[in-house]
Every structure is written in structure tokens, then in C-alpha cells.
Design a protein around this motif. Structure first.
Motif, short mmCIF file in Angstrom:
data_model
loop_
_atom_site.label_atom_id
_atom_site.label_comp_id
_atom_site.label_asym_id
_atom_site.label_seq_id
_atom_site.Cartn_x
_atom_site.Cartn_y
_atom_site.Cartn_z
N LEU A 75 8.20 -8.18 14.58
CA LEU A 75 7.43 -7.07 14.02
C LEU A 75 8.09 -6.47 12.78
N HIS A 76 9.16 -7.07 12.31
CA HIS A 76 9.82 -6.57 11.11
C HIS A 76 9.11 -7.10 9.87
N ALA A 77 7.96 -6.49 9.58
CA ALA A 77 7.09 -6.89 8.48
C ALA A 77 6.49 -5.63 7.87
N PRO A 78 5.98 -5.71 6.61
CA PRO A 78 5.48 -4.51 5.92
C PRO A 78 4.48 -3.69 6.73
N MET A 79 3.52 -4.36 7.37
CA MET A 79 2.51 -3.63 8.14
C MET A 79 3.16 -2.73 9.19
N TYR A 80 4.18 -3.24 9.87
CA TYR A 80 4.81 -2.50 10.96
C TYR A 80 5.82 -1.48 10.44
N TYR A 81 6.39 -1.72 9.26
CA TYR A 81 7.22 -0.69 8.64
C TYR A 81 6.37 0.53 8.31
N PHE A 82 5.17 0.29 7.74
CA PHE A 82 4.27 1.41 7.46
C PHE A 82 3.82 2.08 8.75
N MET A 130 1.49 12.99 3.34
CA MET A 130 2.22 11.73 3.55
C MET A 130 1.39 10.76 4.38
N GLU A 131 0.74 11.27 5.42
CA GLU A 131 -0.07 10.40 6.28
C GLU A 131 -1.20 9.75 5.48
N SER A 132 -1.82 10.54 4.61
CA SER A 132 -2.86 9.99 3.76
C SER A 132 -2.31 8.89 2.85
N GLY A 133 -1.12 9.12 2.29
CA GLY A 133 -0.49 8.11 1.45
C GLY A 133 -0.13 6.85 2.22
N ILE A 134 0.28 7.00 3.48
CA ILE A 134 0.61 5.84 4.31
C ILE A 134 -0.64 5.00 4.55
N PHE A 135 -1.78 5.65 4.74
CA PHE A 135 -3.02 4.90 4.93
C PHE A 135 -3.36 4.08 3.68
N VAL A 136 -3.07 4.64 2.50
CA VAL A 136 -3.29 3.88 1.27
C VAL A 136 -2.37 2.65 1.24
N ALA A 137 -1.11 2.85 1.60
CA ALA A 137 -0.15 1.73 1.62
C ALA A 137 -0.58 0.67 2.63
N PHE A 233 -8.98 4.91 -3.29
CA PHE A 233 -8.17 3.69 -3.21
C PHE A 233 -8.43 2.95 -1.90
N ILE A 234 -8.53 3.69 -0.80
CA ILE A 234 -8.79 3.05 0.50
C ILE A 234 -10.17 2.40 0.50
N THR A 235 -11.17 3.09 -0.05
CA THR A 235 -12.51 2.53 -0.11
C THR A 235 -12.55 1.25 -0.94
N LEU A 236 -11.89 1.27 -2.09
CA LEU A 236 -11.85 0.07 -2.94
C LEU A 236 -11.16 -1.08 -2.22
N SER A 237 -10.04 -0.80 -1.55
CA SER A 237 -9.32 -1.86 -0.85
C SER A 237 -10.18 -2.49 0.23
N TYR A 238 -10.83 -1.66 1.04
CA TYR A 238 -11.60 -2.21 2.14
C TYR A 238 -12.92 -2.82 1.68
N ILE A 268 -7.93 5.33 10.21
CA ILE A 268 -8.39 6.01 9.00
C ILE A 268 -9.61 6.88 9.31
N SER A 269 -10.51 6.35 10.13
CA SER A 269 -11.68 7.13 10.53
C SER A 269 -11.27 8.36 11.32
N ALA A 270 -10.29 8.21 12.21
CA ALA A 270 -9.82 9.35 13.01
C ALA A 270 -9.19 10.42 12.13
N PHE A 271 -8.66 10.03 10.99
CA PHE A 271 -8.02 10.98 10.10
C PHE A 271 -9.03 11.70 9.20
N TYR A 272 -10.00 10.95 8.67
CA TYR A 272 -10.90 11.52 7.67
C TYR A 272 -12.21 12.07 8.24
N ILE A 273 -12.76 11.46 9.28
CA ILE A 273 -14.06 11.89 9.78
C ILE A 273 -14.07 13.33 10.28
N PRO A 274 -13.02 13.82 11.00
CA PRO A 274 -13.04 15.24 11.39
C PRO A 274 -13.18 16.18 10.20
#
Length: 332
Positions: A75-82, A130-137, A233-238, A268-274
């Protein structure tokens, strides 16, 4: 008197009214009084049960994610570091809010020192940013992994991941810093009573007997420059990710690839939809009681730290398998 609680999530920007009957004359306060959930004081003990449960799940779940990622070399990979960054952020965010809230519910401990109030405010909003920025990463990581998989390991190297992580932390810390600094500059001479269980920004600033437009304008700037840009940025990525998925030749390949980013879409939905829900409620449900606004605003802070480890634990196969092996080994 009107007060407008503020949260980095867009829905908390819009105003709703709250009673200003509890006022007292004094010069700048050394403490504020947090009322908890106005109108539901008699039910504070009962309300504390789901709040405490959410906090326990958030603590146990996020520490479990950290432990599994640190102890599993695969699990030592970028996805899991984020993901580890997200877990630490959720731990700090929930801990900056819940202990004081529960002390109000359980022990009627309503006083909070002026500097402690501003510190809580800073941690709430900086770690939300920071949490929002992590979602972008994480969205960028999924974009590279799905749209350009052959170059994933060369693009997202450990030094690049470290630089992205540092940028996320510095942005959240620096951009939010003026909010409590500005709040500390205003004179407070009407009331020190905050009809909230935590020190939301405008709920504090609107107690000042001064022109606080600078604080309000800066809050709007933060919303558009942090949440707004991150959402774009998240919308463009997805959008690019979904285009790549639907271009795959077989249904099985599409489903398998979609599952690799499905958990990210959930969190991401749990963070933004509320925030969107609160925005609509504040715009179209002005007659909703204050206590309902306060409850929803606070739950929107506390829900993501509880849901994120559950979603990743259930939907991420490597984490799920490692967790099952851990419990199986203990059981044996």
C-alpha cells in the motif's frame, strides 16, 4: 441581531436568523459562551449519543487506515499516501470540534477562552481547506492512473507526492490564517454568547460592534479560491476519467476500472453534497427552526471524518483484504 455562521463549505455561507435576546454590556470578552444547540438544550444528552458515536467511529476508522497503510508495503503508493493525509486531516478536524461540543452536552461547560475560540476556528477551516486540496490530489492521481497508466509511476514519484502534500498543507494553513487574525482585531462590546456548539467564523464576527465587511469579503474570497477552484479541478479530472472509462472496449473492463475510482467519488460526494444541501435549505427554507440549521451545519463537519474510513475500508480491495487478514490472524 442577525448572525451568519460560516463554513468553508459553500452551504454555510448563506444567512439564517438567530435570536439575539441574550445580550449583556461589556468590553472585549476574555471568554465566549457557546450555547450548544439553541432550543434543544433539554435534549443535549440524547443528541450527544450520535455525536459521540460519530467521533468514536472517526477515531477508530482513521487510525485503522493509518495503521494498515503503514504496515502493508503493497500500500506504499501515491493513492494511499494521500489517503493517510486524509485520515490525519479527518482526525484533527473532528477532534477540533467534538471534545468541546460533548463537554457542552454532558457537563454544561459552555465557556471557551477567546484565544481558544479563535484557535478552534482556525483548525476547523484550515483542515477543511486541506481536505478539499487532498481530494484534488486524489482526483489527479486517479486521472493519471486511468488515463495515462504507463506513466503513473514516473509522474507521481515520491518527491512529487511530497511536494503536492506540502502545497496542500501550506495552502490550507496560509489561506485560512487571516480569518482568525481579522476576527481577533474587532471590538466585542454587545454580547459574548454564541448560539452554536463551536466557534463558526461569522457567528463570532457578527458579535463585533464594528464594520466587519473585510472579514466577510475575505471569507467569500476563500470560498471561491479554495472550494470553487477545487471543485472545478475535481470535475475536470473526473470528466476525463469517465470519458476514458466509457471508451474501454468491454463492459467488464469498464466496471473494473470504474471501481478503482468509485470510493473517491463517494468520499467527495460526502464532503461536498452537504454544503449544497445547506445552501438550498438556507435559500428556500427560511422558516426552518434555528436548531435544525445548527444541527445540519455541525453534522456536515463531522460526517466526512466518519464516512471516509468506512468507504475506503469497504470499497478498496487492498485495504479490505489487509483488514480481513489482520482480524483472521488475531482470531487464529
Amino acid at each position: 441581531m442577525q448572525a451568519t455562521p460560516f463554513c468553508l463549505r459553500v452551504g454555510h455561507l448563506l444567512p439564517y436568523s438567530m435570536s439575539g435576546s441574550n445580550t449583556t454590556e461589556f468590553t472585549n470578552p476574555s471568554t465566549f459562551i457557546l450555547l450548544g444547540i439553541p432550543g434543544l438544550e433539554a435534549a443535549h444528552v440524547w443528541i450527544s449519543i450520535p455525536f459521540c458515536t460519530m467521533y468514536i467511529i472517526a477515531i477508530l476508522g482513521n487510525f485503522t487506515i493509518l495503521f494498515i497503510v503503514m504496515t502493508e508495503p503493497s500500500l506504499h503508493a501515491p493513492m494511499y499516501y494521500f489517503l493517510c493525509m486524509l485520515a490525519v486531516t479527518d482526525l484533527v478536524l473532528s477532534t477540533s470540534i467534538l471534545p468541546k461540543t460533548l463537554s457542552i452536552f454532558w457537563f454544561n461547560s459552555r465557556e471557551i477562552d477567546f484565544s481558544a475560540c479563535l484557535t478552534q476556528m482556525y483548525f476547523m477551516y484550515s483542515f477543511s481547506a486541506m481536505e478539499s486540496g487532498i481530494f484534488v490530489a486524489m482526483a489527479f492521481d486517479r486521472y493519471v492512473a486511468i488515463c495515462d497508466p504507463l506513466r503513473h509511476s514516473t509522474i507521481l514519484t515520491n518527491p512529487v507526492v511530497a511536494k503536492i502534500s506540502l502545497a496542500v498543507v501550506l495552502r490550507g494553513g496560509v489561506v485560512i490564517l487571516p480569518i482568525p487574525i481579522l476576527a481577533s482585531q474587532w471590538p466585542y462590546c454587545t454580547t459574548n454568547i454564541i448560539p452554536q456548539p463551536s466557534c463558526l467564523h461569522i457567528a463570532v464576527v457578527n458579535l463585533a460592534c464594528a464594520n466587519t465587511h473585510v472579514s466577510s469579503y475575505y471569507s467569500l474570497f476563500v470560498i471561491f479560491c479554495v472550494m470553487g477552484l477545487d471543485g472545478i479541478f475535481i470535475t475536470l479530472s473526473y470528466t476525463q476519467i469517465l470519458r476514458a472509462i466509457f471508451s474501454l472496449p468491454t463492459k467488464d473492463a469498464r466496471l473494473k476500472t470504474f471501481k478503482t475510482c468509485g470510493s473517491h467519488l463517494f468520499v467527495i460526494s460526502a464532503f461536498y453534497i452537504p454544503g449544497v444541501f445547506i445552501s438550498l435549505m438556507n435559500r428556500f427554507a427560511q422558516n426552518v427552526p434555528l436548531y435544525f440549521h445548527v444541527l445540519i451545519a455541525n453534522v456536515s463537519f463531522l460526517m466526512p471524518p466518519m464516512l471516509n474510513p468506512i468507504i475506503y475500508g469497504v470499497r478498496t480491495k487492498l485495504i479490505r483484504d489487509r483488514l480481513l487478514r489482520l482480524f483472521t490472524h488475531k482470531g487464529a
